[in-house]
Design an enzyme around this catalytic site. Structure first.
Site, PDB file in Angstrom:
ATOM      1  N   ASN A 209       1.039  -1.258  -0.082  1.00  0.00           N
ATOM      2  CA  ASN A 209       0.025   0.145   0.111  1.00  0.00           C
ATOM      3  C   ASN A 209       0.717   1.288   0.146  1.00  0.00           C
ATOM      4  O   ASN A 209       2.256   1.256  -0.004  1.00  0.00           O
ATOM      5  CB  ASN A 209      -0.902   0.039   1.112  1.00  0.00           C
ATOM      6  CG  ASN A 209      -0.222  -0.151   2.754  1.00  0.00           C
ATOM      7  OD1 ASN A 209       0.406   0.558   2.975  1.00  0.00           O
ATOM      8  ND2 ASN A 209      -0.457  -1.182   3.135  1.00  0.00           N
ATOM      9  N   ASP A 278      -4.363  -6.532   4.739  1.00  0.00           N
ATOM     10  CA  ASP A 278      -5.628  -7.571   5.166  1.00  0.00           C
ATOM     11  C   ASP A 278      -5.483  -8.777   4.423  1.00  0.00           C
ATOM     12  O   ASP A 278      -6.165  -9.882   4.693  1.00  0.00           O
ATOM     13  CB  ASP A 278      -6.871  -6.625   4.779  1.00  0.00           C
ATOM     14  CG  ASP A 278      -7.010  -5.583   5.600  1.00  0.00           C
ATOM     15  OD1 ASP A 278      -6.694  -5.555   6.653  1.00  0.00           O
ATOM     16  OD2 ASP A 278      -7.867  -4.494   5.148  1.00  0.00           O
ATOM     17  N   LYS A 288       9.561 -16.280 -10.950  1.00  0.00           N
ATOM     18  CA  LYS A 288       8.870 -15.367 -11.605  1.00  0.00           C
ATOM     19  C   LYS A 288       7.519 -15.629 -12.518  1.00  0.00           C
ATOM     20  O   LYS A 288       7.879 -16.242 -13.409  1.00  0.00           O
ATOM     21  CB  LYS A 288       9.901 -14.267 -12.384  1.00  0.00           C
ATOM     22  CG  LYS A 288       9.277 -13.148 -12.951  1.00  0.00           C
ATOM     23  CD  LYS A 288       9.827 -12.039 -13.922  1.00  0.00           C
ATOM     24  CE  LYS A 288       9.211 -11.228 -14.645  1.00  0.00           C
ATOM     25  NZ  LYS A 288      10.028 -10.437 -15.407  1.00  0.00           N
ATOM     26  N   PHE A 323      -5.315   2.411  14.382  1.00  0.00           N
ATOM     27  CA  PHE A 323      -5.601   3.505  13.655  1.00  0.00           C
ATOM     28  C   PHE A 323      -6.729   3.211  12.593  1.00  0.00           C
ATOM     29  O   PHE A 323      -6.510   1.705  12.214  1.00  0.00           O
ATOM     30  CB  PHE A 323      -4.209   3.828  12.929  1.00  0.00           C
ATOM     31  CG  PHE A 323      -3.457   4.875  13.471  1.00  0.00           C
ATOM     32  CD1 PHE A 323      -3.425   6.121  12.829  1.00  0.00           C
ATOM     33  CD2 PHE A 323      -3.072   4.680  14.742  1.00  0.00           C
ATOM     34  CE1 PHE A 323      -2.685   7.155  13.366  1.00  0.00           C
ATOM     35  CE2 PHE A 323      -2.182   5.643  15.451  1.00  0.00           C
ATOM     36  CZ  PHE A 323      -2.260   6.951  14.629  1.00  0.00           C
ATOM     37  N   LYS A 337     -14.949  -0.825  14.812  1.00  0.00           N
ATOM     38  CA  LYS A 337     -13.518  -1.393  14.937  1.00  0.00           C
ATOM     39  C   LYS A 337     -13.116  -1.494  16.762  1.00  0.00           C
ATOM     40  O   LYS A 337     -12.928  -2.353  17.199  1.00  0.00           O
ATOM     41  CB  LYS A 337     -12.545  -0.818  14.258  1.00  0.00           C
ATOM     42  CG  LYS A 337     -12.720  -1.180  12.699  1.00  0.00           C
ATOM     43  CD  LYS A 337     -11.593  -0.429  11.926  1.00  0.00           C
ATOM     44  CE  LYS A 337     -11.751  -0.899  10.411  1.00  0.00           C
ATOM     45  NZ  LYS A 337     -10.736   0.037   9.575  1.00  0.00           N
ATOM     46  N   LYS A 341     -12.713  -4.864  18.333  1.00  0.00           N
ATOM     47  CA  LYS A 341     -11.415  -5.372  18.892  1.00  0.00           C
ATOM     48  C   LYS A 341     -11.031  -5.076  20.159  1.00  0.00           C
ATOM     49  O   LYS A 341      -9.832  -5.428  20.439  1.00  0.00           O
ATOM     50  CB  LYS A 341     -10.546  -4.672  17.847  1.00  0.00           C
ATOM     51  CG  LYS A 341     -10.792  -5.001  16.298  1.00  0.00           C
ATOM     52  CD  LYS A 341      -9.986  -4.400  15.564  1.00  0.00           C
ATOM     53  CE  LYS A 341     -10.168  -4.914  13.909  1.00  0.00           C
ATOM     54  NZ  LYS A 341      -9.160  -4.512  12.916  1.00  0.00           N
TER      55      LYS A 341
END
Length: 395
Positions: A209, A278, A288, A323, A337, A341
């Site tokens: 990301n 995730d 490859k 976060f 969340k 959690k």
């Protein structure tokens, strides 16, 4: 702002590194600090006092017997209002004088009269720095409660390579901030995760990301400044780890999960600022993957939810913070969340909001806890880090 209206004295001694202090003085003034520079006579051979006067707006002091318009002895008057005294570059000579209470010029007399935090940044030839006498003097300064910034290693002006190079201005700037910051996290162990994870597809490619790690690194830096013992579990970033933290480099989500699980039991506060993938490829190719004429699909499988594991295995009294980055329904998704959690706080930001998100030096966040919601304005990531730690230390 931490530096606003704080009086910082910079003591500059005779070293080629003296020119770097002009940049430091400018950095401090931009943060609204009141900066006074004191130079030894030898320092004026390397940089003109007018340079510092232009940057700070204050008279640069050299003569021991300078007096202000009220005829107060200058070194005593200045010492009374000083919040931090930084000697940089600090020569072997001035280190020896300070260690043994010798006061024979404006710099050393003011230093001796000050009761504020004092910092030394040694800069000298490698052999001089490593001389046992110099090291004894440095240890004496530390024994008296003064901070000594460890010099950098590299190519020196004399042509040698090794220890003795004065740290860059940003390192000295951080030392000044650290000296001014209340140590409300002293004795606490803080774990911070930061940066992206990389999930390997084949020997060439990976899924990741856009995280740069700036927010997590800012939190780790702020926590160290406040006296905490900090462990930073970091994905691959281009950032320099903050001074004083224990850095644990990782690559994948599985690597990060293992590192966090090993460190978690001893931590008082855990802040999960990393952007953990995730999903990861269900199969990692040993060779490859070659391009073909037809379309290709990649099967993905879930990675472990590290924050959920922490919530399920937290020890009594441990504070957990996560976060949440969203593009819609920010508060609703983040609140869900928080509850699911079993954590104490979640920091939510919207990727689409200007000034927030990946790669920026600023952020716009909302702090959600069981006690309520606090929306913060656009702030630097360093300021966000301090506001977050304020809330967490209160818990």
């Amino acid at each position: 702002m931490l530096l606003e209206n704080k009086h910082i004295v910079l003591g500059v001694t005779g070293s080629i590194a003296a020119y770097k202090i002009a940049s430091l003085a400018s950095m401090l003034v931009k943060k609204k600090a009141d900066v006074t520079v004191i130079m030894t006579r030898n320092a004026t051979n390397f940089i003109n006092p007018i340079t510092f006067e232009s940057l700070t707006g204050n008279r640069c002091l050299v003569d021991t017997f300078d007096r202000n318009f009220e005829f107060q002895v200058e070194h005593v008057s200045l010492a009374k209002q000083t919040d931090v005294f930084l000697v940089a570059p600090a020569s072997a000579n001035v280190i020896a004088k300070a260690a043994h209470g010798i006061a024979d010029d404006m710099l050393t007399t003011t230093l001796l009269a000050c009761q504020c935090p004092k910092i030394f940044a040694p800069a000298m030839n490698t052999r001089m720095y490593q001389n046992p006498i110099v090291q004894d003097n440095i240890n004496t300064l530390r024994d008296y409660g003064m901070e000594v910034v460890i010099p950098a290693s590299g190519y020196l002006a004399c042509g040698d390579t090794g220890e003795g190079k004065m740290p860059e201005p940003d390192v000295l700037y951080e030392a000044v901030l650290r000296a001014l910051t209340p140590k409300d996290l002293a004795g606490k162990k803080v774990l911070v995760t930061a940066g992206p994870t990389r999930e390997k597809l084949d020997p060439v490619r990976y899924i990741s990301n856009h995280s740069t790690g700036k927010m997590g690194y800012a939190i780790a830096e702020a926590a160290v400044r406040r006296g905490a013992e900090v462990t930073l579990v970091s994905g691959v970033t281009a950032l320099q780890p903050p001074a004083g933290v224990k850095i644990v480099p990782v690559i994948s989500a599985a690597d990060m999960a293992q590192a966090v699980k090993e460190a978690a039991p001893k931590q008082d506060i855990i802040i999960k600022a990393a952007a953990v993938a995730d999903y990861r490829p269900a199969v990692t190719a040993d060779e490859k993957l070659k391009k073909k004429d037809e379309e290709m699909s990649v099967a993905l499988e879930r990675t472990e939810d590290i924050l959920a594991w922490l919530g399920a295995h937290r020890r009594e009294g441990q504070i957990l913070c996560g976060f949440s980055m969203e593009t819609e329904h920010l508060l609703e998704n983040s609140r869900a969340k928080l509850e699911k959690k079993n954590i104490d706080m979640i920091v939510a930001n919207n990727l689409k909001q200007e000034g927030a998100g990946f790669g920026t030096d600023t952020n716009v966040v909302t702090l959600l806890s069981k006690e309520g919601t606090e929306e913060l304005p656009l702030l630097s990531k360093g300021e966000v880090a301090d506001r977050l730690l304020d809330r967490l230390s209160a818990l």
